[in-house]
Scaffold this motif. Structure first.
Motif, short mmCIF file in Angstrom:
data_model
loop_
_atom_site.label_atom_id
_atom_site.label_comp_id
_atom_site.label_asym_id
_atom_site.label_seq_id
_atom_site.Cartn_x
_atom_site.Cartn_y
_atom_site.Cartn_z
N UNK A 33 0.82 -1.21 0.00
CA UNK A 33 0.00 0.00 0.00
C UNK A 33 0.85 1.26 0.00
N UNK A 34 1.93 1.28 0.79
CA UNK A 34 2.74 2.49 0.89
C UNK A 34 3.60 2.73 -0.35
N UNK A 35 3.87 1.69 -1.12
CA UNK A 35 4.59 1.87 -2.38
C UNK A 35 3.63 2.08 -3.55
N UNK A 36 2.34 2.12 -3.24
CA UNK A 36 1.29 2.38 -4.22
C UNK A 36 1.25 1.35 -5.35
N UNK A 37 1.43 0.09 -4.97
CA UNK A 37 1.26 -0.99 -5.93
C UNK A 37 -0.22 -1.24 -6.18
N UNK A 38 -1.00 -1.25 -5.10
CA UNK A 38 -2.43 -1.55 -5.20
C UNK A 38 -3.22 -0.69 -4.22
N UNK A 39 -4.54 -0.71 -4.43
CA UNK A 39 -5.47 -0.21 -3.42
C UNK A 39 -6.60 -1.24 -3.37
N UNK A 40 -7.40 -1.17 -2.33
CA UNK A 40 -8.49 -2.12 -2.18
C UNK A 40 -9.70 -1.66 -2.98
N UNK A 41 -10.29 -2.58 -3.76
CA UNK A 41 -11.47 -2.27 -4.54
C UNK A 41 -12.71 -2.15 -3.68
N UNK A 42 -13.78 -1.54 -4.21
CA UNK A 42 -15.01 -1.37 -3.43
C UNK A 42 -15.77 -2.67 -3.19
N UNK A 43 -15.50 -3.69 -4.02
CA UNK A 43 -16.12 -5.00 -3.82
C UNK A 43 -15.17 -5.87 -3.02
N UNK A 48 -7.36 -2.91 -6.82
CA UNK A 48 -7.10 -1.99 -7.92
C UNK A 48 -5.58 -1.91 -8.08
N UNK A 49 -5.09 -2.31 -9.24
CA UNK A 49 -3.65 -2.24 -9.49
C UNK A 49 -3.31 -0.82 -9.93
N UNK A 50 -2.52 -0.14 -9.12
CA UNK A 50 -2.12 1.23 -9.45
C UNK A 50 -0.99 1.20 -10.48
N UNK A 51 -0.67 2.34 -11.11
CA UNK A 51 0.31 2.33 -12.20
C UNK A 51 1.63 1.63 -11.90
N UNK A 52 2.18 1.82 -10.69
CA UNK A 52 3.47 1.20 -10.38
C UNK A 52 3.33 -0.33 -10.31
N UNK A 53 2.23 -0.80 -9.71
CA UNK A 53 2.00 -2.25 -9.64
C UNK A 53 1.69 -2.83 -11.00
N UNK A 54 0.89 -2.13 -11.79
CA UNK A 54 0.55 -2.64 -13.11
C UNK A 54 1.76 -2.59 -14.04
N UNK A 55 2.65 -1.62 -13.78
CA UNK A 55 3.88 -1.55 -14.58
C UNK A 55 4.73 -2.79 -14.40
N UNK A 159 -4.28 -8.96 -1.41
CA UNK A 159 -3.86 -8.47 -2.72
C UNK A 159 -2.69 -9.24 -3.32
N UNK A 160 -2.82 -9.54 -4.60
CA UNK A 160 -1.88 -10.31 -5.41
C UNK A 160 -1.92 -11.80 -5.09
N UNK A 161 -1.95 -12.17 -3.82
CA UNK A 161 -1.84 -13.58 -3.46
C UNK A 161 -3.13 -14.35 -3.70
N UNK A 162 -4.25 -13.75 -3.34
CA UNK A 162 -5.53 -14.44 -3.49
C UNK A 162 -6.63 -13.38 -3.50
#
Length: 486
Positions: A33-43, A48-55, A159-162
């Protein structure tokens, strides 16, 4: 107040990350979260994969896609909605996925005549197409791959794992003989092994899954298992020999050279976005991420020192262009944050090489650098002359060094267990246990109940290490790894 908040932001890196050795789960959450790889989706259960994580995913995907195509496979795409009746055709398959399946039952206020499954995996819909496309031995082998999303409504997510929805690649093939299908299954498993080593700098254990742990509907499943820094295993990829199970259920037949109709032999294989989770937990440390250069969105970060002084920004921009021209992914940090903040953020995001360039560096014709994989060595200097060639060599060395470190950690944390007492000690010591197993599911269930651990895979080298099963004492028929796992 504004200045106070800024100061808190500048000093809040490492102390804001949970201690890796005391609370590994929270450490992982803090890092992603602090490196902005992902955020939690509303469901619930989505990310939500943020630009750095999706990169990271894009780089990983492109490297693996290249390897898949080199083995003769072509990319395709299938619908994410699958008739529920398709899933019901292969009994073992539907039983394996039933708890996770998401159904579409209505469109607007009208109930559908047949409910639709939101793709948990694509064997069934692809098999339906295979039955139409394959008629003769001339159509074989059929080798396709798909990059897609899948939905599995997991109860416990991370996130990412499951997650309830994730991205993956799934290969599907049809062959004329069982031998050809087995060769394909092992070949693609080995593609994953090589990819993990040379691109992710991550050593893995490859082998065959037990009957209990195999893919639902497969004849045999092979896996690659990676060791995380907390001693748990993560199944990083799988390759399945489906035999003729799906071919018979979906009537995938071909006219062979001898004039008779025969069922095809199939394989499927895949990896997912959980590889990013694996990267984090294999290479990360108390300062945050440590990314292997092949999948680092930023391979080199340039940090101007005293950038208000004449010529500093211009020198940084010139250096940036030089490195970019050499094919290096490089970025200049031109934010108005203090240098200390920039240095810490660079380390936390796992950038492989940090370059600092200030008036003294420019005057001396050098750049000060720090390698993320060797923080203990501190700052060193590089001549600006031919720095592009030097850094390309250094990036390769970083990948190798990260792999060697991870390989040592893997080897140091595998122990042989010949008795149940030894098995307990190894597993509860957060290590992988290599032991002999009789092959009975009851023994796997006992280990799961007693130690919350599972069988991971049986290595291809089946040289015996003991006569008896360490769990029940009967004849040991298989060498196998047991470990706690994600």
């Amino acid at each position: 107040m504004k200045e106070q908040n800024k100061e808190q932001k500048q000093t809040g890196f490492v102390q804001d990350i949970a201690n890796l050795n005391e609370d590994f789960a929270q450490w992982y959450t803090d890092v992603i979260t602090k490196t902005k790889l992902v955020d939690y989706g509303p469901v619930k259960g989505t990310m939500v994969m943020r630009p750095y994580g999706y990169g990271i995913w894009e780089l990983l995907r492109d490297e693996l896609d290249k390897r898949i195509k080199e083995t003769g496979h072509e990319n395709t795409y299938f619908p994410m909605f699958i008739p529920k009746s398709f899933l019901m055709k292969e009994a073992e398959h539907v039983e394996g996925f039933a708890p996770e399946v998401a159904l579409v039952t209505h469109v607007g206020n009208e109930e559908l005549g047949e409910h639709l499954v939101v793709r948990p995996t694509s064997e069934t819909i692809i098999c339906d197409m295979f039955s139409k496309w394959i008629n003769s031995y001339r159509d074989l082998p059929m080798l396709i791959n798909q990059w897609a999303n899948v939905v599995r409504m997991e109860k416990t997510t991370r996130p990412f794992l499951r997650t309830s929805e994730f991205l993956w690649q799934e290969g599907h093939t049809v062959h004329a003989t069982d031998e050809e299908a087995e060769i394909e299954t092992i070949k693609m498993l080995n593609v994953y092994v090589e990819f993990c080593k040379n691109i992710l700098a991550m050593p893995v254990l490859s082998g065959k899954k037990s009957e209990k742990e195999k893919f639902a509907g497969a004849r045999d499943t092979y896996s690659i298992e990676a060791m995380m820094k907390d001693g748990k295993s993560l199944q990083a990829g799988t390759s399945h020999n489906l035999g003729q199970n799906f071919a018979k259920a979906f009537n995938i037949k071909f006219l062979d050279k001898d004039g008779t109709h025969k069922f095809g032999y199939q394989t499927s294989w895949g990896v997912t976005t959980r590889l990013i989770g694996a990267l984090i937990m294999v290479h990360g440390d108390q300062r945050g991420l440590a990314l292997p250069p092949p999948v680092a969105p930023i391979q080199v970060q340039i940090i101007p020192i005293a950038d208000h002084k004449k010529g500093v920004k211009e020198a940084c921009e010139k250096l940036c262009k030089k490195l970019a021209k050499a094919g290096i992914r490089v970025k200049i940090d031109l934010t108005d944050e203090r240098p200390g903040f920039k240095l810490n953020e660079c380390e936390m995001k796992g950038v492989p090489i940090r370059l600092e360039l200030g008036p003294r560096d420019i005057e001396g014709g050098v750049a000060t650098f720090v390698r993320r994989d060797k923080l203990e060595e501190g700052k060193q200097q590089l001549s600006l002359d031919k720095i592009d060639k030097t850094i390309k060599i250094m990036l390769d060395d970083i990948t190798k060094n990260m792999y060697d470190k991870a390989l040592k950690n893997l080897h140091d944390n595998i122990e042989t267990a010949k008795t149940y007492g030894e098995l307990e000690k190894v597993i509860n010591g957060n290590k992988f246990a290599l032991t002999m197993w009789c092959g009975e599911r009851a023994c796997e269930e006992k280990v799961k109940k007693d130690f919350a651990a599972s069988s991971r895979n049986m290595p291809f080298d089946q040289t015996s290490i003991a006569d008896n099963c360490s769990i029940c004492g009967k004849k040991g028929n298989h060498k196998i790894y047991f470990a706690k796992a994600y």
